[in-house]
Scaffold this motif. Structure first.
Motif, PDB file in Angstrom:
ATOM      1  N   VAL A  16      -2.854   4.980   9.884  1.00 29.81           N
ATOM      2  CA  VAL A  16      -2.803   5.779   8.664  1.00 29.81           C
ATOM      3  C   VAL A  16      -2.911   7.242   9.072  1.00 29.81           C
ATOM      4  O   VAL A  16      -3.934   7.680   9.596  1.00 29.81           O
ATOM      5  CB  VAL A  16      -3.936   5.396   7.686  1.00 29.81           C
ATOM      6  N   LEU A  39       0.427   6.710   1.092  1.00 30.36           N
ATOM      7  CA  LEU A  39       0.059   6.802   2.495  1.00 30.36           C
ATOM      8  C   LEU A  39       1.232   7.210   3.376  1.00 30.36           C
ATOM      9  O   LEU A  39       2.363   6.800   3.140  1.00 30.36           O
ATOM     10  CB  LEU A  39      -0.460   5.446   2.994  1.00 30.36           C
ATOM     11  N   ARG A  78       7.164   7.648  11.536  1.00 31.68           N
ATOM     12  CA  ARG A  78       6.243   7.861  10.420  1.00 31.68           C
ATOM     13  C   ARG A  78       6.959   7.507   9.136  1.00 31.68           C
ATOM     14  O   ARG A  78       8.105   7.903   8.921  1.00 31.68           O
ATOM     15  CB  ARG A  78       5.760   9.300  10.381  1.00 31.68           C
ATOM     16  N   ALA A 100       1.327  -0.371  -0.293  1.00 27.43           N
ATOM     17  CA  ALA A 100       0.272  -0.385   0.724  1.00 27.43           C
ATOM     18  C   ALA A 100      -0.809  -1.418   0.413  1.00 27.43           C
ATOM     19  O   ALA A 100      -1.436  -1.946   1.332  1.00 27.43           O
ATOM     20  CB  ALA A 100      -0.348   0.998   0.858  1.00 27.43           C
ATOM     21  N   ARG A 102       1.259   3.600  -2.894  1.00 28.23           N
ATOM     22  CA  ARG A 102      -0.026   2.904  -2.980  1.00 28.23           C
ATOM     23  C   ARG A 102       0.184   1.434  -3.350  1.00 28.23           C
ATOM     24  O   ARG A 102      -0.480   0.545  -2.816  1.00 28.23           O
ATOM     25  CB  ARG A 102      -0.925   3.588  -3.997  1.00 28.23           C
ATOM     26  N   VAL A 152      -8.145   7.359   7.402  1.00 29.50           N
ATOM     27  CA  VAL A 152      -7.128   8.188   8.049  1.00 29.50           C
ATOM     28  C   VAL A 152      -7.485   8.311   9.525  1.00 29.50           C
ATOM     29  O   VAL A 152      -8.636   8.537   9.886  1.00 29.50           O
ATOM     30  CB  VAL A 152      -7.062   9.570   7.377  1.00 29.50           C
ATOM     31  N   LEU A 191      -4.338  -2.185   3.374  1.00 29.19           N
ATOM     32  CA  LEU A 191      -4.141  -0.952   4.137  1.00 29.19           C
ATOM     33  C   LEU A 191      -4.724   0.258   3.411  1.00 29.19           C
ATOM     34  O   LEU A 191      -5.168   1.206   4.046  1.00 29.19           O
ATOM     35  CB  LEU A 191      -2.643  -0.752   4.404  1.00 29.19           C
ATOM     36  N   THR A 192      -4.761   0.220   2.095  1.00 31.40           N
ATOM     37  CA  THR A 192      -5.278   1.351   1.321  1.00 31.40           C
ATOM     38  C   THR A 192      -6.757   1.602   1.572  1.00 31.40           C
ATOM     39  O   THR A 192      -7.240   2.695   1.314  1.00 31.40           O
ATOM     40  CB  THR A 192      -5.075   1.127  -0.190  1.00 31.40           C
ATOM     41  N   SER A 241      -2.061  10.026   6.887  1.00 28.33           N
ATOM     42  CA  SER A 241      -2.623  10.803   5.790  1.00 28.33           C
ATOM     43  C   SER A 241      -2.585  10.015   4.490  1.00 28.33           C
ATOM     44  O   SER A 241      -1.817   9.064   4.351  1.00 28.33           O
ATOM     45  CB  SER A 241      -1.883  12.135   5.616  1.00 28.33           C
ATOM     46  N   ASP A 242      -3.437  10.424   3.572  1.00 28.91           N
ATOM     47  CA  ASP A 242      -3.538   9.816   2.256  1.00 28.91           C
ATOM     48  C   ASP A 242      -3.392  10.941   1.240  1.00 28.91           C
ATOM     49  O   ASP A 242      -4.267  11.791   1.117  1.00 28.91           O
ATOM     50  CB  ASP A 242      -4.897   9.120   2.109  1.00 28.91           C
ATOM     51  N   VAL A 287       2.113   6.573   7.151  1.00 27.90           N
ATOM     52  CA  VAL A 287       1.662   5.722   8.244  1.00 27.90           C
ATOM     53  C   VAL A 287       2.603   5.861   9.425  1.00 27.90           C
ATOM     54  O   VAL A 287       3.770   6.216   9.269  1.00 27.90           O
ATOM     55  CB  VAL A 287       1.565   4.236   7.817  1.00 27.90           C
TER      56      VAL A 287
END
Length: 69
Positions: free
Chosen positions: A40, A48, A56, A64, A61, A8, A3-4, A42-43, A50
């Motif tokens: 996703v 994250l 949400r 993820a 990390r 976005v 997922l990382t 935002s990072d 999600v």
């Protein structure tokens, strides 16, 4: 792919959740089960935010990287 590595604003289905049973159970309790769509949002510094279903969730990390999409 983990997922990382997703972008976005990009939604993908969860194919598999790896790692320990404890981490997988925690994610399933949050609504992140296999074949659920995850977006996703935002990072921030590798962590994250999600969206799964209508919620949400902030995911580290480390966690993820165990979610394969």
């Amino acid at each position: 792919m983990p997922l990382t590595r997703g972008c976005v604003g990009e939604g993908r289905p969860i194919i598999r959740i790896g790692g320990s049973d404890k981490g997988g159970t925690h994610l399933e309790n949050l609504g992140c089960g296999e074949w659920e769509m995850v977006l996703v949002v935002s990072d921030i510094s590798g962590n994250l935010m999600v969206q799964v279903k209508d919620a949400r969730v902030a995911i580290s990390r480390e966690l993820a990287t165990k979610i394969l999409v």
